[in-house]
Design a protein around this motif. Structure first.
Motif, short mmCIF file in Angstrom:
data_model
loop_
_atom_site.label_atom_id
_atom_site.label_comp_id
_atom_site.label_asym_id
_atom_site.label_seq_id
_atom_site.Cartn_x
_atom_site.Cartn_y
_atom_site.Cartn_z
N VAL A 96 0.84 -1.20 0.00
CA VAL A 96 0.00 0.00 0.00
C VAL A 96 0.87 1.25 0.00
CG1 VAL A 96 -1.57 1.39 1.42
CG2 VAL A 96 -2.04 -1.03 1.04
N ILE A 97 1.85 1.31 0.90
CA ILE A 97 2.71 2.49 1.00
C ILE A 97 3.47 2.72 -0.31
CG2 ILE A 97 4.76 3.43 2.14
CD1 ILE A 97 3.85 1.93 4.69
N ALA A 102 4.49 5.54 -5.35
CA ALA A 102 4.85 5.52 -6.78
C ALA A 102 3.80 6.22 -7.62
CB ALA A 102 5.03 4.07 -7.23
N GLN A 103 2.55 5.99 -7.28
CA GLN A 103 1.44 6.61 -8.01
C GLN A 103 1.50 8.13 -7.90
OE1 GLN A 103 -2.39 4.77 -7.15
NE2 GLN A 103 -3.41 6.74 -7.29
N LYS A 104 1.80 8.64 -6.71
CA LYS A 104 1.88 10.09 -6.51
C LYS A 104 3.01 10.71 -7.32
CE LYS A 104 -0.20 10.52 -1.90
NZ LYS A 104 0.05 10.88 -0.48
N ARG A 105 4.04 9.92 -7.62
CA ARG A 105 5.16 10.44 -8.41
C ARG A 105 4.93 10.32 -9.91
NH1 ARG A 105 10.31 7.88 -5.04
NH2 ARG A 105 9.55 8.51 -2.98
N GLY A 106 3.80 9.77 -10.28
CA GLY A 106 3.53 9.59 -11.70
C GLY A 106 4.31 8.46 -12.33
N ALA A 107 4.71 7.49 -11.52
CA ALA A 107 5.48 6.36 -12.03
C ALA A 107 4.56 5.39 -12.78
CB ALA A 107 6.15 5.62 -10.87
N PRO A 108 5.11 4.62 -13.72
CA PRO A 108 4.31 3.66 -14.49
C PRO A 108 3.98 2.41 -13.67
CG PRO A 108 6.60 3.54 -15.17
CD PRO A 108 6.52 4.67 -14.19
N VAL A 109 2.95 2.51 -12.84
CA VAL A 109 2.51 1.40 -12.00
C VAL A 109 0.99 1.30 -12.06
CG1 VAL A 109 4.48 1.67 -10.43
CG2 VAL A 109 2.30 2.79 -9.89
N ALA A 110 0.47 0.16 -11.67
CA ALA A 110 -0.98 0.01 -11.54
C ALA A 110 -1.46 0.85 -10.37
CB ALA A 110 -1.33 -1.47 -11.33
N THR A 188 5.42 -0.22 -25.59
CA THR A 188 6.49 0.55 -24.96
C THR A 188 6.02 1.23 -23.68
OG1 THR A 188 5.96 2.51 -26.30
CG2 THR A 188 7.62 0.98 -27.17
N ARG A 189 4.71 1.15 -23.39
CA ARG A 189 4.17 1.83 -22.21
C ARG A 189 3.78 0.80 -21.15
NH1 ARG A 189 0.14 6.52 -24.21
NH2 ARG A 189 0.46 7.16 -22.04
N ALA A 190 4.76 0.03 -20.70
CA ALA A 190 4.52 -1.01 -19.71
C ALA A 190 4.36 -0.41 -18.31
CB ALA A 190 5.68 -2.01 -19.72
N LYS A 191 3.75 -1.19 -17.43
CA LYS A 191 3.58 -0.77 -16.04
C LYS A 191 4.07 -1.87 -15.11
CE LYS A 191 -0.28 2.46 -16.62
NZ LYS A 191 -1.59 2.89 -16.10
N ALA A 192 4.54 -1.47 -13.95
CA ALA A 192 5.03 -2.41 -12.95
C ALA A 192 3.94 -2.71 -11.93
CB ALA A 192 6.26 -1.85 -12.24
N ILE A 193 3.95 -3.93 -11.42
CA ILE A 193 3.01 -4.33 -10.37
C ILE A 193 3.78 -5.00 -9.24
CG2 ILE A 193 1.08 -4.60 -11.96
CD1 ILE A 193 1.54 -7.65 -11.82
N ASP A 194 3.07 -5.31 -8.16
CA ASP A 194 3.62 -6.02 -6.99
C ASP A 194 4.80 -5.27 -6.39
OD1 ASP A 194 1.70 -7.90 -7.40
OD2 ASP A 194 3.04 -9.48 -8.10
N LEU A 195 4.49 -4.14 -5.78
CA LEU A 195 5.53 -3.27 -5.24
C LEU A 195 5.80 -3.48 -3.75
CD1 LEU A 195 4.82 -1.85 -7.99
CD2 LEU A 195 5.35 0.30 -6.85
#
Length: 279
Positions: A96-97, A102-110, A188-195
């Motif tokens: 969660v943290i 990561a989301q707040k930084r605009g990172a490519p994540v779910a 080319t616009r992949a996203k990362a999961i399971d952080l």
């Protein structure tokens, strides 16, 4: 429940209460989302296994994870917001943290939709829920590889994603093909999961961290699809994107990470101290 960062709960002000569970979301849930979440909570009353799957009734919108806390220590830690001895929090709290950060930084994540918990009669959290966006249409790396049959493309997409995460000071220590989600229409616009096994600060040991990340990516299934020499060539080309890499130290840890098991606890040592313990 409490978090080490009180802005986490502030970011999810809407609550949904059902039976002995409380779910926090950024916005008030609509009727279909509420029903799907309540159905999951009802189903979990009789189950003790871990669930990681689309939320039934909302297959195109939300992905749900559910993790029972089976012993007293994690129940106490999660309930009262305490860390383990090594400074890490239990995986649902970490996820969660890290996902929110990561989301707040605009990172490519779910993106994180919400989270919550189910309490026992004693008031201890006995199960944790996490809800993220579904990434509809995306495929994990290995599924995408079976369809496209182009290992070099998968490696390039993954390495670009890894670099994008580092550019946001996000260090993903469980980075492998199935944690790379690819949109076949825009690969080319992949996203990362399971952080959950991730850090939101830059490391003082970038050489060692990258050596582990590239080695681990190879060890987790990719070695089945590419000649090691060819993979090494792609890695060494990729290193040109990073400054200050000590090649002698990199080569040593990279070779270990490709062929030896490195536990999650040992990965923290790499991040914090630049040292590697295998086994």
């Amino acid at each position: 429940m409490s978090f080490p960062d009180n802005t986490v709960l502030q970011s999810f002000p809407a609550t949904l209460n059902h039976r002995n569970a409380t779910i926090f979301t950024a916005n008030r849930t609509d009727s279909s989302a509420q029903q799907a979440i309540e159905d999951l909570i009802d189903a979990r009353l009789q189950l003790r296994d871990r669930v990681s799957a689309p939320l039934k009734g909302m297959e195109n919108d939300l992905f749900a994870k559910s993790q029972p806390l089976d012993s007293l220590r994690p129940k106490l830690r999660v309930t009262f917001g305490r860390a383990k001895r090594d400074g890490a929090f239990d995986w649902p709290v970490e996820e969660v943290i890290n996902t929110l950060g990561a989301q707040k930084r605009g990172a490519p994540v779910a993106g994180l939709y919400g989270f919550g918990y189910r309490k026992s009669a004693l008031g201890l959290i006995q199960e944790f829920f996490i809800f993220t966006e579904m990434l509809d249409g995306h495929l994990n790396g290995l599924t995408w590889l079976k369809r496209e049959r182009n290992i070099q493309n998968l490696i390039h997409v993954s390495f670009n994603l890894l670099h994008a995460l580092h550019s946001k000071d996000i260090v993903h220590m469980d980075f492998w093909a199935n944690n790379v989600m690819i949109d076949p229409q825009q690969p080319t616009r992949a996203k990362a999961i399971d952080l959950e096994n991730c850090f939101l600060t830059p490391t003082d040991h970038l050489t060692e961290v990258l050596a582990f990340q590239f080695g681990f990516y190879y060890r987790r299934e990719i070695f089945r699809f590419v000649i090691e020499h060819d993979y090494d060539r792609l890695v060494f080309e990729e290193l040109g994107k990073y400054d200050g890499i000590d090649r002698r130290r990199f080569d040593e840890i990279y070779a270990l990470s490709k062929h030896e098991n490195i536990s999650r606890r040992a990965r923290r040592e790499i991040f914090h101290k630049g040292t590697v313990v295998t086994g």
